[in-house]
Scaffold this active site. Structure first.
Site, PDB file in Angstrom:
ATOM      1  N   ASP A  79     -22.073 -20.345  30.993  1.00 56.06           N
ATOM      2  CA  ASP A  79     -23.129 -20.486  29.999  1.00 56.06           C
ATOM      3  C   ASP A  79     -22.688 -19.682  28.795  1.00 56.06           C
ATOM      4  O   ASP A  79     -22.336 -18.501  28.930  1.00 56.06           O
ATOM      5  CB  ASP A  79     -24.490 -20.008  30.510  1.00 56.06           C
ATOM      6  CG  ASP A  79     -25.620 -20.559  29.639  1.00 56.06           C
ATOM      7  OD1 ASP A  79     -25.668 -21.797  29.452  1.00 56.06           O
ATOM      8  OD2 ASP A  79     -26.429 -19.783  29.131  1.00 56.06           O
ATOM      9  N   PHE A 166     -14.758 -26.995  19.176  1.00 61.35           N
ATOM     10  CA  PHE A 166     -16.010 -27.739  19.295  1.00 61.35           C
ATOM     11  C   PHE A 166     -17.151 -26.771  19.032  1.00 61.35           C
ATOM     12  O   PHE A 166     -16.942 -25.571  18.806  1.00 61.35           O
ATOM     13  CB  PHE A 166     -16.146 -28.384  20.683  1.00 61.35           C
ATOM     14  CG  PHE A 166     -16.235 -27.391  21.825  1.00 61.35           C
ATOM     15  CD1 PHE A 166     -17.458 -27.078  22.390  1.00 61.35           C
ATOM     16  CD2 PHE A 166     -15.096 -26.766  22.320  1.00 61.35           C
ATOM     17  CE1 PHE A 166     -17.544 -26.166  23.445  1.00 61.35           C
ATOM     18  CE2 PHE A 166     -15.174 -25.854  23.368  1.00 61.35           C
ATOM     19  CZ  PHE A 166     -16.401 -25.559  23.932  1.00 61.35           C
ATOM     20  N   LYS A 189      -6.588 -19.776  20.808  1.00 62.32           N
ATOM     21  CA  LYS A 189      -7.999 -19.496  21.048  1.00 62.32           C
ATOM     22  C   LYS A 189      -8.224 -18.932  22.449  1.00 62.32           C
ATOM     23  O   LYS A 189      -8.969 -17.956  22.630  1.00 62.32           O
ATOM     24  CB  LYS A 189      -8.820 -20.767  20.851  1.00 62.32           C
ATOM     25  CG  LYS A 189     -10.317 -20.576  21.046  1.00 62.32           C
ATOM     26  CD  LYS A 189     -11.081 -21.889  20.893  1.00 62.32           C
ATOM     27  CE  LYS A 189     -12.560 -21.702  21.199  1.00 62.32           C
ATOM     28  NZ  LYS A 189     -13.310 -22.976  21.169  1.00 62.32           N
TER      29      LYS A 189
END
Length: 209
Positions: A79, A166, A189
């Protein structure tokens, strides 16, 4: 929960149907070279869980238990989202559905930019933080989920930059690198992101296995 125990199960379900997350996790798990198959829940026809928790940790556990209950296998869930201090932590756990429709990155970015306009002052940066919480459960009623967290600090741009990534990546500015998160390669990243950090802590938990 013993890491050795769930590693012996043969399969670990990745409780996500988010294509962007799955792509990042596939690379991160490939680096771990775990002796188990990591399968996105969509391949098992598992729908998204109802995320009605009030924190990243609660929602990660909800998603992991949901995937584990349906699959009957150990599951790991992510999450994550972005927290902006001047917005009292918003979008936070509602990051993916900030503008109303789940996963509409363009609408979410536009809403965030609009919400930040009243706080913009010449030359003053607006700070933000990406958060990732991983929850690992051995079974659906596991009383002791393992939790791994990662935090990535940056600033929020006034306009999108970059074509990669994204979510809020095009708005997440890294002043020390002089680029946005969406201007980084997946490999770059993953080394420093919130998700990469959480996975590093997960990796460290397996050090003695």
């Amino acid at each position: 929960m013993s890491a050795l125990h769930w590693l012996s199960q043969g399969t670990l379900v990745l409780a996500s149907n988010n294509k962007g997350k799955i792509t990042e996790f596939e690379k991160l798990f490939a680096e771990l070279k775990l002796p188990v198959d990591v399968i996105p829940q969509g391949q098992l026809d598992i729908p998204d869980a109802i995320e009605d928790g009030l924190s990243f940790i609660e929602n990660a556990i909800i998603k992991a238990r949901h995937a584990s209950k349906i699959s009957g296998k150990p599951a790991i869930a992510d999450d994550s989202g972005i927290c902006i201090s001047v917005l009292d932590g918003a979008p936070g756990i509602y990051s993916a559905r900030y503008a109303g429709n789940h996963g509409n990155d363009t609408a979410n970015n536009e809403k965030l930019l609009n919400d930040l306009k009243p706080f913009r002052q010449d030359g003053q940066a607006i700070e933000g933080m990406f958060v990732c919480v991983l929850a690992l459960v051995e079974h659906a009623e596991d009383p002791l989920p393992q939790i791994f967290q990662g935090f990535w600090h940056g600033e929020i741009l006034e306009a999108t930059r970059g074509e990669h990534g994204f979510g809020y990546d095009p708005l997440f500015w890294l002043p020390e690198l002089g680029i946005s998160s969406a201007e980084m390669s997946k490999e770059e990243k993953n080394k420093i992101s919130h998700r990469g950090q959480a996975m590093q802590r997960f990796r460290e938990s397996l050090a003695d296995v």
